[in-house]
Scaffold this active site. Structure first.
Site, mmCIF file in Angstrom:
data_model
loop_
_atom_site.group_PDB
_atom_site.id
_atom_site.type_symbol
_atom_site.label_atom_id
_atom_site.label_comp_id
_atom_site.label_asym_id
_atom_site.label_seq_id
_atom_site.Cartn_x
_atom_site.Cartn_y
_atom_site.Cartn_z
ATOM 1 N N TYR A 60 0.851 -1.192 0.000
ATOM 2 C CA TYR A 60 0.000 0.000 0.000
ATOM 3 C C TYR A 60 0.885 1.239 0.000
ATOM 4 O O TYR A 60 1.472 1.602 1.000
ATOM 5 C CB TYR A 60 -0.919 0.015 1.222
ATOM 6 C CG TYR A 60 -1.879 -1.148 1.322
ATOM 7 C CD1 TYR A 60 -2.221 -1.901 0.200
ATOM 8 C CD2 TYR A 60 -2.454 -1.499 2.543
ATOM 9 C CE1 TYR A 60 -3.097 -2.975 0.299
ATOM 10 C CE2 TYR A 60 -3.337 -2.558 2.643
ATOM 11 C CZ TYR A 60 -3.654 -3.290 1.524
ATOM 12 O OH TYR A 60 -4.522 -4.347 1.623
ATOM 13 N N ARG A 212 -16.248 -1.742 -1.604
ATOM 14 C CA ARG A 212 -15.387 -0.623 -2.012
ATOM 15 C C ARG A 212 -16.159 0.699 -2.016
ATOM 16 O O ARG A 212 -15.961 1.564 -2.863
ATOM 17 C CB ARG A 212 -14.743 -0.895 -3.369
ATOM 18 C CG ARG A 212 -13.911 -2.179 -3.368
ATOM 19 C CD ARG A 212 -13.013 -2.294 -4.561
ATOM 20 N NE ARG A 212 -12.256 -3.554 -4.527
ATOM 21 C CZ ARG A 212 -11.153 -3.762 -3.823
ATOM 22 N NH1 ARG A 212 -10.672 -2.794 -3.074
ATOM 23 N NH2 ARG A 212 -10.532 -4.933 -3.843
ATOM 24 N N GLY A 213 -17.043 0.826 -1.040
ATOM 25 C CA GLY A 213 -17.795 2.057 -0.866
ATOM 26 C C GLY A 213 -19.132 2.085 -1.575
ATOM 27 O O GLY A 213 -19.986 2.926 -1.271
#
Length: 331
Positions: A60, A212-213
């Site tokens: 990340y 993912r939202g």
């Protein structure tokens, strides 16, 4: 629904964690612009509200998310169950600019890098991020087991593996947790993975439990994404698939309104209701979204609620693949 400061806990084999953890990826990668001050406020607020389970990975950023957590953890390390992942390496010559490396030599190289960036002497839960198709899982897990024996790692996890791979790995060393995408619109783990976890006593950590939202109901058009947000290239967020998935979310919103909660809280409550051996890690960069997510712990879904949700959002209902290239998952 408001959050509580007395969070329930869940057991992942030999680890006890808050029932909802915090996925930290979006603070450093993939989801558009980032605000380090807001990231730290969100981390502080999570700890204040009783979140003990924090998830990151060396890829990340790469590396910047671990560095963010490493700085934030000073003076807080004993209050946190820290999970990170390894195995995905940047490689400009590989497809997509990345390759998977699970060789024993790389296991040791990767953990040393993560320990330094995280400013810690040990990692509570160390995951193999993806299975290396060129390295037997027994070899990778054998090397990870050596890290446990040396006290560098407390427990071993895997991410996105098949039931067969999980069984082979667990025969080498007990696997504490399997992390895979799981939500109302990604129910693949119901096809044998969850059953294998329960057969072996492995905890399950759903990532992206809010799709993912998408399941928050806040995403109405692909134009809501920043230009560098990877969801712009995700099949589920494009064209006809986007429109079909939006119709599903509209039905979730209607049920949430009847329950007196937000769509995000309903979606998280659904995941939490799938078993006491699940500890979801919804990710967010904002205090307000964090507090909203934790409010899901106060939402009770009856058997009738669960049947109704399943009727409007059954397994396989979501349109489109999870990733542009699905070849690197569920090995």
């Amino acid at each position: 629904m408001t959050p509580t400061t007395d969070l329930p806990t869940r057991g992942l084999r030999d680890l006890t964690v808050s029932a909802l953890g915090l996925g930290c990826m979006g603070m450093s990668a993939f989801y558009g612009p980032r605000d380090q001050d807001e990231n730290r406020r969100t981390l502080d607020r999570a700890l204040d509200l009783g979140v003990t389970f924090y998830d990151t990975a060396d890829m990340y950023g790469p590396h910047t998310n671990e560095e963010l957590l490493g700085g934030w953890l000073r003076g807080k390390r004993d209050r946190v169950v820290l999970a990170t992942k390894f195995g995905i390496q940047a490689d400009p010559d590989a497809p997509g600019g990345r390759r998977i490396n699970g060789t024993p030599a790389y296991v040791r190289q990767a953990v040393q890098g993560s320990l330094k960036r995280l400013n810690t002497s040990h990692i509570d839960l160390y995951y193999l991020h993806r299975v290396d198709p060129n390295t037997p899982i027994e070899d990778t897990v054998g090397a990870m087991a050596e890290l446990v024996q040396e006290g560098l790692v407390g427990a071993i996890g895997l991410s996105e593996v098949s039931p067969d791979t999980l069984r082979r790995a667990n025969a080498v060393h007990p696997i504490t947790a399997l992390q895979s995408e799981y939500s109302l619109w990604t129910r693949d783990p119901e096809n044998g993975v969850l059953a294998a976890c329960r057969e072996l006593g492995v905890g399950f950590v759903p990532y992206s439990p809010l799709g993912r939202g998408f399941l928050t109901g806040q995403i109405r058009t692909p134009d809501d994404f920043a230009s560098d947000d990877f969801r712009r290239h995700n099949p589920r967020f494009q064209g006809d698939a986007f429109r079909q998935n939006l119709d599903l979310v509209t039905q979730v919103q209607a049920i949430a309104a009847e329950k007196g909660c937000t769509p995000a809280q309903l979606a998280l409550a659904w995941v939490l209701a799938q078993g006491q051996d699940l500890a979801p890690i919804p990710g967010t960069r904002r205090v307000s979204a964090l507090e909203e997510n934790l409010g899901a712990l106060n939402v009770t879904l009856t058997p009738e609620d669960l049947k109704r949700i399943d009727a409007v959002f059954p397994q396989g209902a979501a349109a489109g693949d999870r990733y542009p290239d699905m070849s690197a998952v569920n090995r």
